[in-house]
Design a protein around this motif. Structure first.
Motif, PDB file in Angstrom:
ATOM      1  N   ALA A   1       7.678 -12.006  -0.218  1.00 15.33           N
ATOM      2  CA  ALA A   1       7.449 -12.888   1.046  1.00 15.33           C
ATOM      3  C   ALA A   1       7.580 -12.275   2.510  1.00 15.33           C
ATOM      4  O   ALA A   1       7.082 -12.595   3.404  1.00 15.33           O
ATOM      5  N   SER A   2       7.661 -10.720   2.243  1.00 11.91           N
ATOM      6  CA  SER A   2       7.930  -9.819   3.613  1.00 11.91           C
ATOM      7  C   SER A   2       6.383  -9.199   3.898  1.00 11.91           C
ATOM      8  O   SER A   2       5.301  -9.617   2.987  1.00 11.91           O
ATOM      9  N   ARG A   3       6.415  -8.707   4.957  1.00 14.13           N
ATOM     10  CA  ARG A   3       5.185  -7.805   5.195  1.00 14.13           C
ATOM     11  C   ARG A   3       4.817  -7.048   4.021  1.00 14.13           C
ATOM     12  O   ARG A   3       3.611  -6.866   3.823  1.00 14.13           O
ATOM     13  N   PHE A   4       5.584  -6.481   3.513  1.00 13.51           N
ATOM     14  CA  PHE A   4       5.411  -5.439   2.264  1.00 13.51           C
ATOM     15  C   PHE A   4       4.654  -6.462   1.168  1.00 13.51           C
ATOM     16  O   PHE A   4       3.548  -5.859   0.753  1.00 13.51           O
ATOM     17  N   GLY A   5       5.068  -7.544   0.971  1.00 14.08           N
ATOM     18  CA  GLY A   5       4.245  -8.474  -0.166  1.00 14.08           C
ATOM     19  C   GLY A   5       2.970  -8.686   0.544  1.00 14.08           C
ATOM     20  O   GLY A   5       1.964  -8.852  -0.051  1.00 14.08           O
ATOM     21  N   ARG A   6       2.924  -9.111   1.715  1.00 14.41           N
ATOM     22  CA  ARG A   6       1.604  -9.643   2.284  1.00 14.41           C
ATOM     23  C   ARG A   6       0.521  -8.582   2.225  1.00 14.41           C
ATOM     24  O   ARG A   6      -0.641  -8.641   1.855  1.00 14.41           O
ATOM     25  N   VAL A   7       0.858  -7.121   2.275  1.00 13.66           N
ATOM     26  CA  VAL A   7       0.005  -6.056   2.214  1.00 13.66           C
ATOM     27  C   VAL A   7      -0.401  -5.811   0.767  1.00 13.66           C
ATOM     28  O   VAL A   7      -1.725  -5.553   0.715  1.00 13.66           O
ATOM     29  N   LEU A   8       0.522  -5.953  -0.369  1.00 12.60           N
ATOM     30  CA  LEU A   8       0.181  -6.041  -1.555  1.00 12.60           C
ATOM     31  C   LEU A   8      -0.807  -7.021  -1.976  1.00 12.60           C
ATOM     32  O   LEU A   8      -1.897  -6.805  -2.685  1.00 12.60           O
ATOM     33  N   LYS A   9      -0.569  -8.163  -1.618  1.00 11.34           N
ATOM     34  CA  LYS A   9      -1.605  -9.268  -1.778  1.00 11.34           C
ATOM     35  C   LYS A   9      -2.934  -9.062  -0.839  1.00 11.34           C
ATOM     36  O   LYS A   9      -4.018  -9.276  -1.580  1.00 11.34           O
ATOM     37  N   GLY A  10      -2.751  -8.575   0.266  1.00 13.30           N
ATOM     38  CA  GLY A  10      -4.046  -8.023   1.029  1.00 13.30           C
ATOM     39  C   GLY A  10      -4.795  -7.007   0.429  1.00 13.30           C
ATOM     40  O   GLY A  10      -6.225  -7.222   0.172  1.00 13.30           O
TER      41      GLY A  10
END
Length: 315
Positions: free
Chosen positions: A184-193
């Motif tokens: 749910a963090s920025r870290f996860g959003r980067v992976l999804k991106g």
């Protein structure tokens, strides 16, 4: 309550609540097998959750993920062979060994994409497997027997089946919550991106490689923790823990439950292992029965078992 809310919040609570009641059921019905079997399921669920983190979130199809189970197990087993039974020594070492192996192999593997990534992770996994089989001082092909379980400041945390179950349960819950926070963090959003469009992230000045490598190391360490728990649960360590067949089974668990959902990986682990136990009781060729069932799930249940649950919730 919408299906999305049920899937994201209530379902995980119900799932963990049911798992927490297993020792009570085993105690009431005096069924030690259920306790031991459920403990094994939770250990594999920890590994499946760690794999789903990199596979579902970052599209990293690791076909050597089972290697971390073996690394964690051998870290505990080899220390026990040298009469070092303290969990506060063996478990951190298991995490360290898994993390270092993931860092080194991930730094190389993540330079590739697609089928090349799959094949190189498979190669590293097989390297670990054959290294374990060559350790003649620690059993080689025959594996390594542990004459007891790890100690934790003189408590029965490992020796008692019930307390050990809750230890494994706590590790699963901790790993699940940790990975949920990362997702749910920025870290996860980067992976999804990076999974959707890597060039866009690079155009924004974000290097997906570093994020993927950190995720790879985190997943490896969590899987190694599961390996340390497995060694204690079985009181045995085997190179078979590292085989590519085991890695394939882990991928099946993740896909069966629902790719990209951490609690889906837990559900997939439960269903896979229960089906294995039931079907193997009828025939040693149980995979001939399980294979078509898996194909039906893939074809008619988009999103795995969680997709089926969501579809029913929307009706």
């Amino acid at each position: 309550m919408t299906a999305a809310l049920f899937k994201s919040r209530l379902l995980p609570l119900l799932l963990f609540g049911a798992l927490a009641l297993v020792p009570l059921y085993a105690s009431v019905f005096d069924d030690r097998f259920v306790m031991l079997f459920a403990t094994r399921i939770l250990i594999f669920a920890i590994v499946a959750v760690s794999l789903d983190f990199i596979l579902g979130l970052g599209a990293m199809v690791s076909f050597g993920h089972a290697a971390y189970i073996g690394l964690g197990a051998y870290a505990v087993g080899i220390l026990a062979e040298h009469d070092i039974w303290d969990a506060w020594i063996s478990f951190p070492l298991a995490l360290l060994v898994g993390g270092v192996f993931a860092l080194v192999t991930g730094a190389i593997s993540l330079k590739t994409r697609g089928v090349y990534f799959i094949m190189i992770t498979l190669a590293f996994g097989q390297m670990a497997f054959y290294t374990a089989t060559s350790l003649s001082a620690y059993g080689g092909d025959d594996g390594l027997t542990m004459w007891g379980r790890s100690e934790f400041f003189g408590t029965e945390l490992f020796s008692s089946d019930e307390s050990f179950y809750y230890l494994v349960f706590a590790c699963l819950a901790g790993a699940y919550l940790l990975l949920c926070v990362f997702s749910a963090s920025r870290f996860g959003r980067v992976l999804k991106g990076a999974k959707q469009s890597e060039p866009r992230l690079e155009a924004m000045g974000i290097d997906p490689y570093r994020y993927r490598l950190v995720a790879f190391v985190i997943a490896g360490m969590i899987a190694s923790l599961a390996g340390a728990l497995m060694a204690n649960q079985a009181e045995f360590v085997s190179p078979a823990y590292m085989s590519w067949h085991r890695s394939g089974e882990l991928i099946v668990m993740v896909i069966l439950g629902g790719l990209g959902s951490l609690h889906g990986a837990i559900i997939g682990s439960i269903v896979y292992m229960v089906l294995e136990e039931v079907l193997s009781g009828y025939s040693e060729h149980w995979r001939l029965i399980f294979g078509p069932l898996l194909i039906l799930v893939v074809l008619y249940a988009r999103g795995g078992l969680l997709g089926m649950i969501k579809g029913r919730g929307e009706k």
